[in-house]
Write a protein that holds these residues in place. Structure first.
Motif, PDB file in Angstrom:
ATOM      1  N   ASP A  34      37.703  51.237  41.711  1.00 52.51           N
ATOM      2  CA  ASP A  34      38.588  50.195  41.196  1.00 52.51           C
ATOM      3  C   ASP A  34      37.805  49.100  40.482  1.00 52.51           C
ATOM      4  OD1 ASP A  34      40.919  51.388  42.030  1.00 52.51           O
ATOM      5  OD2 ASP A  34      41.048  50.252  43.915  1.00 52.51           O
ATOM      6  N   ARG A  35      36.614  48.786  40.983  1.00 54.79           N
ATOM      7  CA  ARG A  35      35.779  47.784  40.307  1.00 54.79           C
ATOM      8  C   ARG A  35      35.353  48.275  38.926  1.00 54.79           C
ATOM      9  NH1 ARG A  35      31.609  45.206  44.741  1.00 54.79           N
ATOM     10  NH2 ARG A  35      33.218  44.595  46.204  1.00 54.79           N
ATOM     11  N   GLU A  36      34.956  49.537  38.852  1.00 51.56           N
ATOM     12  CA  GLU A  36      34.559  50.095  37.560  1.00 51.56           C
ATOM     13  C   GLU A  36      35.739  50.117  36.602  1.00 51.56           C
ATOM     14  OE1 GLU A  36      32.816  53.887  38.353  1.00 51.56           O
ATOM     15  OE2 GLU A  36      31.156  53.024  39.505  1.00 51.56           O
ATOM     16  N   GLY A  42      38.427  45.099  31.222  1.00 53.22           N
ATOM     17  CA  GLY A  42      38.145  43.742  30.776  1.00 53.22           C
ATOM     18  C   GLY A  42      38.597  42.653  31.731  1.00 53.22           C
ATOM     19  N   LEU A  43      38.480  42.901  33.010  1.00 54.84           N
ATOM     20  CA  LEU A  43      38.890  41.926  34.019  1.00 54.84           C
ATOM     21  C   LEU A  43      38.116  40.625  33.889  1.00 54.84           C
ATOM     22  CD1 LEU A  43      40.478  41.530  36.811  1.00 54.84           C
ATOM     23  CD2 LEU A  43      38.283  42.043  37.827  1.00 54.84           C
ATOM     24  N   ILE A  90      48.007  36.247  38.115  1.00 58.85           N
ATOM     25  CA  ILE A  90      48.478  37.237  39.085  1.00 58.85           C
ATOM     26  C   ILE A  90      48.972  38.483  38.379  1.00 58.85           C
ATOM     27  CG2 ILE A  90      50.276  37.713  40.796  1.00 58.85           C
ATOM     28  CD1 ILE A  90      49.985  34.752  41.646  1.00 58.85           C
ATOM     29  N   VAL A  91      49.790  38.302  37.364  1.00 56.09           N
ATOM     30  CA  VAL A  91      50.355  39.459  36.660  1.00 56.09           C
ATOM     31  C   VAL A  91      49.279  40.192  35.863  1.00 56.09           C
ATOM     32  CG1 VAL A  91      51.981  40.157  34.865  1.00 56.09           C
ATOM     33  CG2 VAL A  91      52.659  38.463  36.564  1.00 56.09           C
ATOM     34  N   LEU A  96      45.270  44.761  35.140  1.00 53.05           N
ATOM     35  CA  LEU A  96      43.941  45.223  34.759  1.00 53.05           C
ATOM     36  C   LEU A  96      43.238  45.981  35.876  1.00 53.05           C
ATOM     37  CD1 LEU A  96      42.638  42.182  32.727  1.00 53.05           C
ATOM     38  CD2 LEU A  96      43.290  44.408  31.858  1.00 53.05           C
ATOM     39  N   VAL A  97      43.517  45.628  37.118  1.00 52.79           N
ATOM     40  CA  VAL A  97      42.871  46.299  38.243  1.00 52.79           C
ATOM     41  C   VAL A  97      43.540  47.631  38.541  1.00 52.79           C
ATOM     42  CG1 VAL A  97      42.462  46.170  40.729  1.00 52.79           C
ATOM     43  CG2 VAL A  97      41.952  44.224  39.302  1.00 52.79           C
TER      44      VAL A  97
END
Length: 102
Positions: A34-36, A42-43, A90-91, A96-97
């Motif tokens: 999830d981090r990748e 573009g988080l 939040i949205v 993005l995640v």
């Protein structure tokens, strides 16, 4: 004066989030995949841009309230910027995640 303090705070957070994404709430609890995925989507850029825009809006609200001769706006603008910014955070960050855009 509150608008200037909030603007400085938001700009600082925007710069720090760009370099240290672990400052975002919940980022440490994401799995490695999830981090990748979040990095690919573009988080860091989105969070940095959002906080920076919040800071710029807070800064521009201060002279705007003086120009309009409306001192109650000086207190209201940072509150409005915070509420709208957190809804967008939040949205947008959740999308993005969790979504596989790329």
């Amino acid at each position: 004066m509150e608008a200037l303090i909030f603007g400085t705070l938001y700009l600082t957070i925007g710069i720090l989030v760009r370099k240290f994404p672990n400052l975002l709430a919940g980022y440490n609890s994401l799995t490695q995949s999830d981090r990748e995925n979040a990095k690919k989507n573009g988080l860091q850029f989105y969070a940095s841009l959002l906080f920076s825009l919040m800071g710029i809006l807070a800064f521009t609200g201060y002279p705007l309230s003086i120009w309009l001769d409306s001192p109650q706006l000086i207190v209201g603008i940072p509150i409005m910027v915070t509420i709208v910014g957190m809804i967008l955070a939040i949205v947008g960050l959740n999308l993005l995640v969790n979504n596989k855009f790329r």
